[in-house]
Design an enzyme around this catalytic site. Sequence first.
Site, PDB file in Angstrom:
ATOM      1  N   ALA B  16     -34.200  -4.273 -22.467  1.00  0.00           N
ATOM      2  CA  ALA B  16     -34.136  -3.854 -21.059  1.00  0.00           C
ATOM      3  C   ALA B  16     -35.389  -4.195 -20.272  1.00  0.00           C
ATOM      4  O   ALA B  16     -35.543  -3.768 -19.131  1.00  0.00           O
ATOM      5  CB  ALA B  16     -33.863  -2.356 -20.975  1.00  0.00           C
ATOM      6  N   SER B  17     -36.302  -4.975 -20.854  1.00  0.00           N
ATOM      7  CA  SER B  17     -37.541  -5.256 -20.127  1.00  0.00           C
ATOM      8  C   SER B  17     -37.377  -6.356 -19.086  1.00  0.00           C
ATOM      9  O   SER B  17     -38.247  -6.558 -18.252  1.00  0.00           O
ATOM     10  CB  SER B  17     -38.666  -5.595 -21.106  1.00  0.00           C
ATOM     11  OG  SER B  17     -38.349  -6.750 -21.840  1.00  0.00           O
ATOM     12  N   ASN B  93     -27.552  -5.074 -25.329  1.00  0.00           N
ATOM     13  CA  ASN B  93     -27.853  -6.256 -24.529  1.00  0.00           C
ATOM     14  C   ASN B  93     -28.860  -7.193 -25.207  1.00  0.00           C
ATOM     15  O   ASN B  93     -28.871  -8.389 -24.928  1.00  0.00           O
ATOM     16  CB  ASN B  93     -28.388  -5.788 -23.167  1.00  0.00           C
ATOM     17  CG  ASN B  93     -28.975  -6.923 -22.361  1.00  0.00           C
ATOM     18  OD1 ASN B  93     -28.250  -7.777 -21.858  1.00  0.00           O
ATOM     19  ND2 ASN B  93     -30.302  -6.972 -22.263  1.00  0.00           N
ATOM     20  N   TYR B 158     -25.503 -18.356 -32.343  1.00  0.00           N
ATOM     21  CA  TYR B 158     -25.389 -17.471 -31.178  1.00  0.00           C
ATOM     22  C   TYR B 158     -23.908 -17.166 -30.889  1.00  0.00           C
ATOM     23  O   TYR B 158     -23.526 -16.004 -30.670  1.00  0.00           O
ATOM     24  CB  TYR B 158     -26.052 -18.141 -29.976  1.00  0.00           C
ATOM     25  CG  TYR B 158     -26.002 -17.352 -28.696  1.00  0.00           C
ATOM     26  CD1 TYR B 158     -26.881 -16.297 -28.473  1.00  0.00           C
ATOM     27  CD2 TYR B 158     -25.064 -17.660 -27.700  1.00  0.00           C
ATOM     28  CE1 TYR B 158     -26.832 -15.566 -27.303  1.00  0.00           C
ATOM     29  CE2 TYR B 158     -25.019 -16.936 -26.517  1.00  0.00           C
ATOM     30  CZ  TYR B 158     -25.904 -15.890 -26.321  1.00  0.00           C
ATOM     31  OH  TYR B 158     -25.851 -15.176 -25.160  1.00  0.00           O
ATOM     32  N   ALA B 160     -21.383 -17.292 -32.919  1.00  0.00           N
ATOM     33  CA  ALA B 160     -20.827 -16.430 -33.974  1.00  0.00           C
ATOM     34  C   ALA B 160     -21.260 -14.981 -33.766  1.00  0.00           C
ATOM     35  O   ALA B 160     -20.471 -14.044 -33.944  1.00  0.00           O
ATOM     36  CB  ALA B 160     -21.282 -16.920 -35.344  1.00  0.00           C
ATOM     37  N   LYS B 162     -21.959 -13.501 -30.959  1.00  0.00           N
ATOM     38  CA  LYS B 162     -21.287 -12.903 -29.797  1.00  0.00           C
ATOM     39  C   LYS B 162     -19.794 -12.696 -30.057  1.00  0.00           C
ATOM     40  O   LYS B 162     -19.201 -11.715 -29.598  1.00  0.00           O
ATOM     41  CB  LYS B 162     -21.514 -13.770 -28.559  1.00  0.00           C
ATOM     42  CG  LYS B 162     -22.975 -13.776 -28.083  1.00  0.00           C
ATOM     43  CD  LYS B 162     -23.477 -12.371 -27.716  1.00  0.00           C
ATOM     44  CE  LYS B 162     -24.833 -12.387 -27.050  1.00  0.00           C
ATOM     45  NZ  LYS B 162     -25.257 -11.030 -26.656  1.00  0.00           N
TER      46      LYS B 162
END
Lengths: 105, 251
Positions: B16-17, B93, B158, B160, B162
Amino acid sequence: MILRCETRQNEETILDRNELKLRLKRLLVDGLKLESVDPNDIQDAEPIFVEGLGLDSIDALELVVLVEEQLGVVIPDEEVGKLAFASINALADYILANQPAGAGA
Amino acid sequence: MSAAGLGGRRALITGASRGIGRAAATALAAEGVRVAINYARSDAEAAAVVESIRAHGGVAEPVKADVADSQAIGAMFDHLKRCWGGIDILVNNAAATHDGYLMMLSDSAWDDVLATNLRGAFVCARHAVRSMIAGHWGRVINVISPAGIVGKDGAANYAASKGGLLSMGKSLAREVARYGITVNAVCPGLIDTQLIATLPAPTREQYLGQIPIQRFGTPEEVADAIAFLASERARYITGATLTVDGGLTMI
């Protein structure tokens, strides 16, 4: 970790096995809203889930959470859960053996 | 209570940064949600997010933990439980990339990306669901990618991760629906973050040509979708994917 806070303390010590078993039966009935079940009719040696009370294994998730919230005992995974939920006797033994530090004798 | 019905809820947003995570935290905080700003590395960036949210009257706390490290996740959740009693909303996220054509992809490039993007989300959800069941209310929102649905050359690891995150979420949605917990995915297309900004101009133009709405999306537009799925208005939606891509994929 930067978040600051105070430790919550809501767990209590349980020593008596029979008292604990009755408490667990009440927790089952109240927590899982088994309105037609009398806690005293729940058998000590019968499996808690799948047979007996007509509960399925997803209902067990809530009992895992209730045991942690109210008795401070964590049931960490599926393997431990299978052993602990084998019966009220098994669950009571598991809780007595895994009470939070400082609790018990 | 705000219109979204989220006042007083507690959220953890991983990664979240900056970017979409930052925007999601900001959007949820604006609805009265207490937000835990998870980040792995940059103390300064996380502190800036926290300050910005507090300056607008929100409640935000930084929580540092690399989601590839399951022990660090455990410590983060222990801390959140002590402080807030648990969380009600989890936004998975945090994501990493380590691109390469599959034939040339090392085991570590595969494992590292899967550890952050998929196992990290799984471990966070495993912790979060316990407190959500206790409260008989919860939201898990997984940020996925078109790569997870249609694949992406040069990023099999990536893609795979997701795709795995999407089906993990659907499975969890089935398990916890009876407890008032919904699990959904948001699928952002080409969003104007640091990555897009550094692309060469011809590549940017080529990407733009594929988007019917003819512009890149903003992190805030993705955050709006996340805030909707977190809200009471989305209470009957679970196992769904909300695509936010200007019409890029229409999947």
